[in-house]
Write a protein that holds these residues in place. Structure first.
Motif, PDB file in Angstrom:
ATOM      1  N   LEU A 213      33.238  43.996  49.457  1.00  0.00           N
ATOM      2  CA  LEU A 213      34.393  43.244  48.994  1.00  0.00           C
ATOM      3  C   LEU A 213      35.482  43.261  50.055  1.00  0.00           C
ATOM      4  N   HIS A 214      36.312  42.210  50.047  1.00  0.00           N
ATOM      5  CA  HIS A 214      37.433  42.108  50.976  1.00  0.00           C
ATOM      6  C   HIS A 214      38.722  42.002  50.168  1.00  0.00           C
ATOM      7  N   ARG A 215      39.666  42.892  50.442  1.00  0.00           N
ATOM      8  CA  ARG A 215      40.931  42.874  49.697  1.00  0.00           C
ATOM      9  C   ARG A 215      41.775  41.672  50.088  1.00  0.00           C
ATOM     10  N   VAL A 216      42.264  40.947  49.071  1.00  0.00           N
ATOM     11  CA  VAL A 216      43.106  39.788  49.342  1.00  0.00           C
ATOM     12  C   VAL A 216      44.529  39.976  48.835  1.00  0.00           C
ATOM     13  N   ALA A 217      44.746  40.875  47.860  1.00  0.00           N
ATOM     14  CA  ALA A 217      46.103  41.055  47.339  1.00  0.00           C
ATOM     15  C   ALA A 217      46.186  42.281  46.451  1.00  0.00           C
ATOM     16  N   ASN A 218      47.400  42.773  46.290  1.00  0.00           N
ATOM     17  CA  ASN A 218      47.700  43.765  45.271  1.00  0.00           C
ATOM     18  C   ASN A 218      48.289  43.048  44.062  1.00  0.00           C
ATOM     19  N   ALA A 219      48.074  43.595  42.884  1.00  0.00           N
ATOM     20  CA  ALA A 219      48.549  42.933  41.674  1.00  0.00           C
ATOM     21  C   ALA A 219      48.989  43.982  40.657  1.00  0.00           C
ATOM     22  N   ARG A 220      49.840  43.558  39.731  1.00  0.00           N
ATOM     23  CA  ARG A 220      50.288  44.418  38.642  1.00  0.00           C
ATOM     24  C   ARG A 220      49.946  43.750  37.317  1.00  0.00           C
ATOM     25  N   VAL A 221      49.393  44.537  36.407  1.00  0.00           N
ATOM     26  CA  VAL A 221      49.009  44.005  35.105  1.00  0.00           C
ATOM     27  C   VAL A 221      50.265  43.819  34.250  1.00  0.00           C
ATOM     28  N   ASP A 223      50.058  41.923  31.250  1.00  0.00           N
ATOM     29  CA  ASP A 223      49.575  41.974  29.873  1.00  0.00           C
ATOM     30  C   ASP A 223      48.054  41.923  29.899  1.00  0.00           C
ATOM     31  N   ALA A 224      47.433  42.501  28.868  1.00  0.00           N
ATOM     32  CA  ALA A 224      45.974  42.464  28.752  1.00  0.00           C
ATOM     33  C   ALA A 224      45.610  42.567  27.278  1.00  0.00           C
ATOM     34  N   LYS A 225      44.999  41.513  26.757  1.00  0.00           N
ATOM     35  CA  LYS A 225      44.564  41.526  25.361  1.00  0.00           C
ATOM     36  C   LYS A 225      43.534  40.426  25.139  1.00  0.00           C
ATOM     37  N   GLU A 226      42.620  40.685  24.197  1.00  0.00           N
ATOM     38  CA  GLU A 226      41.587  39.729  23.804  1.00  0.00           C
ATOM     39  C   GLU A 226      40.777  39.231  24.997  1.00  0.00           C
ATOM     40  N   GLY A 227      40.490  40.130  25.916  1.00  0.00           N
ATOM     41  CA  GLY A 227      39.629  39.780  27.037  1.00  0.00           C
ATOM     42  C   GLY A 227      40.292  38.953  28.120  1.00  0.00           C
ATOM     43  N   LEU A 228      41.619  38.840  28.096  1.00  0.00           N
ATOM     44  CA  LEU A 228      42.348  38.097  29.129  1.00  0.00           C
ATOM     45  C   LEU A 228      43.431  38.990  29.729  1.00  0.00           C
ATOM     46  N   MET A 229      43.583  38.897  31.035  1.00  0.00           N
ATOM     47  CA  MET A 229      44.591  39.676  31.745  1.00  0.00           C
ATOM     48  C   MET A 229      45.607  38.742  32.391  1.00  0.00           C
ATOM     49  N   THR A 230      46.886  39.136  32.319  1.00  0.00           N
ATOM     50  CA  THR A 230      47.942  38.431  33.024  1.00  0.00           C
ATOM     51  C   THR A 230      48.403  39.319  34.171  1.00  0.00           C
ATOM     52  N   LEU A 231      48.374  38.786  35.373  1.00  0.00           N
ATOM     53  CA  LEU A 231      48.660  39.575  36.574  1.00  0.00           C
ATOM     54  C   LEU A 231      49.789  38.943  37.376  1.00  0.00           C
ATOM     55  N   ASP A 232      50.685  39.784  37.884  1.00  0.00           N
ATOM     56  CA  ASP A 232      51.699  39.339  38.826  1.00  0.00           C
ATOM     57  C   ASP A 232      51.281  39.798  40.222  1.00  0.00           C
ATOM     58  N   ILE A 233      51.216  38.844  41.147  1.00  0.00           N
ATOM     59  CA  ILE A 233      50.706  39.127  42.486  1.00  0.00           C
ATOM     60  C   ILE A 233      51.791  39.768  43.335  1.00  0.00           C
ATOM     61  N   GLY A 234      51.430  40.880  43.970  1.00  0.00           N
ATOM     62  CA  GLY A 234      52.331  41.544  44.901  1.00  0.00           C
ATOM     63  C   GLY A 234      52.013  41.110  46.325  1.00  0.00           C
ATOM     64  N   LEU A 235      51.985  42.062  47.237  1.00  0.00           N
ATOM     65  CA  LEU A 235      51.699  41.748  48.638  1.00  0.00           C
ATOM     66  C   LEU A 235      50.274  41.226  48.763  1.00  0.00           C
ATOM     67  N   ASN A 236      50.135  40.084  49.426  1.00  0.00           N
ATOM     68  CA  ASN A 236      48.788  39.528  49.581  1.00  0.00           C
ATOM     69  C   ASN A 236      48.431  39.384  51.053  1.00  0.00           C
ATOM     70  N   VAL A 237      47.122  39.530  51.336  1.00  0.00           N
ATOM     71  CA  VAL A 237      46.590  39.341  52.677  1.00  0.00           C
ATOM     72  C   VAL A 237      46.136  37.901  52.859  1.00  0.00           C
ATOM     73  N   VAL A 246      39.054  41.630  40.051  1.00  0.00           N
ATOM     74  CA  VAL A 246      40.198  42.508  39.829  1.00  0.00           C
ATOM     75  C   VAL A 246      39.667  43.917  39.584  1.00  0.00           C
ATOM     76  N   ILE A 247      39.967  44.827  40.512  1.00  0.00           N
ATOM     77  CA  ILE A 247      39.423  46.183  40.476  1.00  0.00           C
ATOM     78  C   ILE A 247      40.556  47.165  40.731  1.00  0.00           C
ATOM     79  N   PRO A 248      40.580  48.303  40.036  1.00  0.00           N
ATOM     80  CA  PRO A 248      41.629  49.295  40.305  1.00  0.00           C
ATOM     81  C   PRO A 248      41.600  49.735  41.770  1.00  0.00           C
ATOM     82  N   GLY A 249      42.767  49.862  42.369  1.00  0.00           N
ATOM     83  CA  GLY A 249      42.849  50.332  43.746  1.00  0.00           C
ATOM     84  C   GLY A 249      42.468  51.794  43.846  1.00  0.00           C
TER      85      GLY A 249
END
Length: 361
Positions: A213-221, A223-237, A246-249
């Protein structure tokens, strides 16, 4: 009469016990002597380079490997000859301006360090430990240390994936909000967005070793419910795309200081990929090998690279024969995963290719 006999009997028992203890100690001492004699009999001799200098002044841009190669034919053996100063906070840190000198203790070569002379003036100058020279050229592996990962097939299949962004956008960058399908793989709010590159398959057993895998960005969760995640993108490559994972760092600190040592014996270990996409591999190229934590590898392990002998046909019998393998260089492991590892080619005497074998140097 009975008292005398009992006394003699107790004295005899005490003598036997003392004799047994002495024999046990002699046996242990003999075993220890045999171990050390065997160890020194099989110890690898330290050979100096043909043009080894008597001393060398460290300059900016040097690495410990480079300096050791000036003195030793096998630079990965430098920890065996390095004369550490226990009064220094970290005796392996070397800085530009330090003088490295060669001397002998009996027949054993040694490398010592004389710190540069500092003229004291009424001022304060703080030198960071990060200014010390690295073991290997970190600039050549920085991207792979920070932005590359290899995960198992189970984690790959379970990871949530990007659906898109607001207004059905299929690309996103820093500050954007995106949505992913799947359950978070941890309760940590900080996540990493990865782009799948390729699977690694063992060429000998056909076992799936993992997915790169190649890292493209950091993100913050958010919200997460009913099988859907909402993410705010932080620093991206790079820009985030649909189907990115989406995998834990990782919480494990990156290893940037390596202590070279001869690697352990491996079965069917070879180079299975090159990380910069070239076909012919040279010095300071990063490669992937088909062994990892499972096989006992660790950062700093050094292996000799052997180019597989070509297959030719016997002109008289027509039989197909494989020529002997030839040593073509050395590499050092710098990042280890479960079933594969990343390594840096430290020396290339000949062209190196995918499929070349790894052996204890």
């Amino acid at each position: 009469m009975h008292v005398v006999c009992l006394t003699e009997y107790l004295q005899k028992i005490t003598c036997d016990i003392r004799l047994g203890i002495m024999l046990k100690r002699l046996t242990l001492l003999g075993s220890a002597l045999c171990f050390w004699v065997s160890l020194f009999a099989h110890a690898e001799p330290i050979k100096l380079a043909d043009d080894a200098p008597s001393e060398y002044v460290v300059v900016k841009g040097d690495t410990l490997w480079d300096i050791a190669a000036r003195f030793l034919k096998s630079p990965w053996l430098w920890p065996k000859v390095w004369d550490v100063n226990t009064q220094i906070y970290n005796p392996h840190l070397i800085y530009p301006g330090d003088l490295i000198y060669l001397y002998f203790e009996g027949d054993q070569p040694k490398l010592g360090r004389k710190p540069r002379t500092v003229v004291l003036t009424p001022s304060v100058k703080v030198v960071s430990r990060t200014a010390a020279i690295p073991t290997i050229p970190l600039r050549d592996i920085k991207a792979f240390l920070n932005d590359s990962d290899v995960v198992s097939a189970d984690l790959y299949d379970a990871a949530p994936y990007i659906l898109g962004g607001k207004n059905q956008r299929i690309l996103a960058a820093t500050g954007d909000r995106v949505y992913a399908r799947g359950e978070p793989l941890s309760d940590r709010s900080q996540q990493t967005v990865y782009r799948p590159l390729k699977p690694y398959v063992d060429p000998n057993t056909q076992e799936l070793l993992g997915y790169e895998l190649h890292r493209v960005a950091n993100a913050r969760v958010y919200d997460a419910k009913e099988g859907l995640m909402t993410l705010d993108i932080g620093l991206n490559v790079e820009e985030i795309r649909v189907k990115d994972l989406v995998i834990p760092g990782s919480e494990t600190p990156l290893e940037t200081r390596f202590m070279p040592q001869s690697g352990i014996e491996l079965d069917n270990a070879e180079i299975i990929a090159v990380l910069n996409g070239v076909s012919n591999i040279g010095q300071f190229d990063s490669v992937t090998v088909n062994s990892g934590v499972r096989e006992g590898l660790a950062p700093g392990d050094v292996y000799a690279i052997y180019r597989r002998g070509e297959t030719i046909r016997d002109p008289k019998t027509g039989e197909m024969l494989r020529l002997p393998s030839e040593r073509s260089g050395e590499l050092m492991i710098y990042k280890v995963f479960d079933k594969v590892s990343y390594a840096l080619v430290m020396r290339a005497r000949d062209t190196i290719k995918v499929g070349d074998e790894l052996r204890v140097p």
